[in-house]
Design a protein around this motif. Structure first.
Motif, short mmCIF file in Angstrom:
data_model
loop_
_atom_site.label_atom_id
_atom_site.label_comp_id
_atom_site.label_asym_id
_atom_site.label_seq_id
_atom_site.Cartn_x
_atom_site.Cartn_y
_atom_site.Cartn_z
N ALA A 20 0.82 -1.21 0.00
CA ALA A 20 0.00 0.00 0.00
C ALA A 20 0.86 1.26 0.00
N VAL A 21 2.01 1.17 0.64
CA VAL A 21 2.94 2.31 0.69
C VAL A 21 4.29 1.80 0.22
N PRO A 39 -4.87 11.09 -4.94
CA PRO A 39 -6.19 10.50 -5.14
C PRO A 39 -6.49 9.42 -4.09
N SER A 40 -7.77 9.09 -3.91
CA SER A 40 -8.17 8.07 -2.94
C SER A 40 -7.44 6.76 -3.22
N HIS A 205 -8.11 16.03 1.03
CA HIS A 205 -8.51 15.95 -0.37
C HIS A 205 -8.84 17.32 -0.93
N ASN A 206 -8.74 18.31 -0.05
CA ASN A 206 -9.14 19.64 -0.43
C ASN A 206 -7.89 20.43 -0.79
N LEU A 222 -0.56 6.01 -6.12
CA LEU A 222 -0.44 4.54 -6.11
C LEU A 222 0.62 4.05 -5.12
N GLY A 223 0.63 4.64 -3.94
CA GLY A 223 1.54 4.17 -2.90
C GLY A 223 2.93 4.76 -2.95
#
Lengths: 252, 311
Positions: A20-21, A39-40, A205-206, A222-223
């Motif tokens: 994930a990271v 991004p999420s 996200h802001n 993407l990590g």
């Protein structure tokens, strides 16, 4: 920046097989705000959670690499995770006060750590609530349930709760995304105030929020860490086209 | 300038009364659920009416006073020693004693089991315990009673003075029976706690033990109490298993290991031996009425606890 007291070194986080990271080295200068954007699902929340070993609670999560705080590798087996977490406050996206009175919410952490003196607890409750700019609104109803507060007030209560154990670092996971604009403004003002005493890492996200309150910005994708620089540089003249696209809203 | 009010109202051209398929479906579905709900209400009301009409006859037709019934300690419905006596206090006492004691034994076990399943070892703990608990809930009560009679009663007889049968044996058997009820309610409550609550406590530097005892348990306490009350309601109404191990003597026992009775055990034992409409039979119905009343009380308590939880 590489000799900052709070930094990660080649940090990777795995959930089972999934990375994930990916190999992130990042420093968080003292008394400044670092915003993590992306991004999420880009791993920024996972990254944030690993900074106070919250991922310990997820059994499949595995950590590689190091996280240094004041010369201590926090994932070292000899590190006392209880003591470590006192140094690092954390606030989540959704306000999550304990089902107790406002007073008890704040006095809770200090009580864990053995403070029993009523006067001392009163003092901590007041200073924490003042720092979170909530004191004037709640000082007459400290005995009332924390759940009677509005969402924005609850979130500031959670910040006050995190401050009650006098941490040096504050981790914020989208602290204003569930709040209305007025409460958001209050929380942002609060972050700017707290910066004078603490190192703050905020996931958001802001984009405007990141630009308004942070000193440094790290863009995750993407990590992986794509770009890390001063907020001014990232928002005016990023090195990478991808960062440019993301912050201008053309992608992500 | 035209205001909104002056604008000509656009009316959809009437399509006649032609029914479409989805209209019919809607009406059919609504009628069906309404009929089912109405049927349920009618059944429940008729049961209440039937039990009440029989049960109240004891007081209105047979002339037994309510206080003699509730507080009398002699149960002699056939009048073997002179006047028939309908004192059911020993049975009320037996019912409360067994179910309270059962809840007292089962609650700590259930709470620990649910914590184990949800907090301590959420992985295999849940995989292992969940089916075990569901299995416990599915065992018929006659099997519990049988095991109680062959295992619990001899054990109590050997260890404590007395026959082994009695309140203690009943409470032990009941505690195993209500274990699944309390455990599953508590486990559901624990699982539905917002995750952030636990994590905030950890983030403040609390240990797992501090988090469980000072954050998690106080927060789910109303739900756990709901489970305990539901378990007690089940224990209160259980007849067969209790009747098999309690001894069925119509007295208030002086120890936990002396033969006693509960409301349910007397009803099941006596109902075959009475003539419908006789004072004895009506007295049994009065006991049934008392049982039903207690169930309502338990339901009310659960409702109250749930309302408190919501605040």
């Amino acid at each position: 920046m590489n000799n900052a007291t709070f930094r990660t070194e080649h940090l990777s986080v795995f959930y089972g097989q999934y990375e994930a990271v990916k190999n992130i080295s990042l420093s968080f200068p003292e008394k400044s705000v670092t915003a993590l954007i992306g991004p999420s699902g880009c791993g920024k929340s996972t990254f944030l959670r690993s900074l106070n070993r919250m991922n310990d609670e997820i059994s499949q999560a595995k950590i590689k690499g190091r996280i240094w705080i004041d010369g201590v590798d926090i994932n070292d087996p000899g590190t006392d995770v209880i003591q470590l977490r006192q140094k690092i406050g954390m606030v989540w996206q959704k306000p999550n006060p304990f089902y107790k009175s406002i007073y008890e919410n704040i006095a809770f952490g200090p009580k864990y750590h053995g403070i029993k003196n009523k006067a001392e607890l009163d003092e901590i409750v007041e200073t924490s609530l003042r720092k979170a700019a909530l004191w004037d609104e709640v000082k007459d109803r400290l005995k009332q349930s924390a759940l009677s507060l509005s969402g924005g007030q609850q979130q500031r209560l959670c910040i006050a709760r995190a401050l009650s154990v006098k941490p040096g670092i504050l981790l914020l996971d989208e602290p204003a995304s569930a709040l209305d604009p007025v409460s958001t403004a209050k929380v942002e003002e609060l972050i700017t105030d707290l910066k004078k005493e603490l190192s703050i890492v905020i996931v958001t996200h802001n984009m405007q929020q990141a630009a308004r309150i942070s000193d440094y910005t790290a863009y995750f994708y993407l990590g992986s860490l794509m770009e890390h620089d001063t907020t001014e540089k990232i928002f005016t003249n990023p090195e990478q086209q991808m960062t440019q696209d993301y912050i201008s809203g053309r992608f992500g | 300038m035209k205001t909104i009010d002056e604008r000509p109202v656009q009316v959809q051209p009437a399509r006649g009364t032609r029914w479409k398929k989805h209209h019919a479906e809607d009406v059919a579905g609504r009628s069906y659920t309404f009929i089912c709900a109405a049927l349920l209400i009618v059944i429940i009301l008729s049961i209440v009416y039937f039990v009440a009409s029989k049960g109240l006859a004891t007081f209105f037709r047979d002339g037994v006073s309510l206080s003699d019934f509730l507080f009398g300690t002699t149960w002699d419905p056939e009048g073997n020693n002179g006047e028939p006596m309908y004192g059911v206090l020993p049975f009320i006492f037996g019912s409360f004693a067994t179910s309270l004691l059962a809840a007292l034994i089962a609650s700590p076990l259930s709470i620990c089991a649910s914590l184990f399943m949800t907090e301590i070892v959420p992985g295999w703990g849940k995989k292992l315990l969940q089916p075990v608990i569901e299995l416990l809930a599915g065992i018929p009560s006659v099997v519990y009673g049988f095991i109680g009679l062959t295992v619990v009663v001899p054990f109590l007889r050997n260890v404590f003075p007395g026959q082994g049968i009695g309140i203690a044996a009943g409470a032990i058997v009941l505690s195993v029976m209500i274990l699944p009820t309390i455990t599953s309610v508590a486990a559901d409550a624990l699982a539905s706690l917002p995750r952030g609550l636990k994590e905030s406590s950890f983030a403040l530097g609390a240990t797992r033990w501090q988090t469980i005892s000072r954050v998690i348990l106080p927060t789910v306490l109303p739900s756990i109490l709901t489970g305990v009350v539901l378990g007690m309601a089940r224990a209160f109404g259980e007849a067969l298993a209790v009747q098999m191990v309690i001894g069925n003597a119509p007295h208030i026992p002086r120890s936990l290991f002396e033969s006693a009775s509960t409301l349910t055990s007397v009803i099941t034992l006596d109902m075959g031996n009475t003539v419908m409409g006789s004072a004895h039979s009506n007295a049994l119905w009065s006991m049934a009425l008392a049982l039903m009343f207690m169930t309502f009380v338990f339901v009310m308590i659960v409702r109250l606890l749930e309302r408190r939880h919501r605040i």
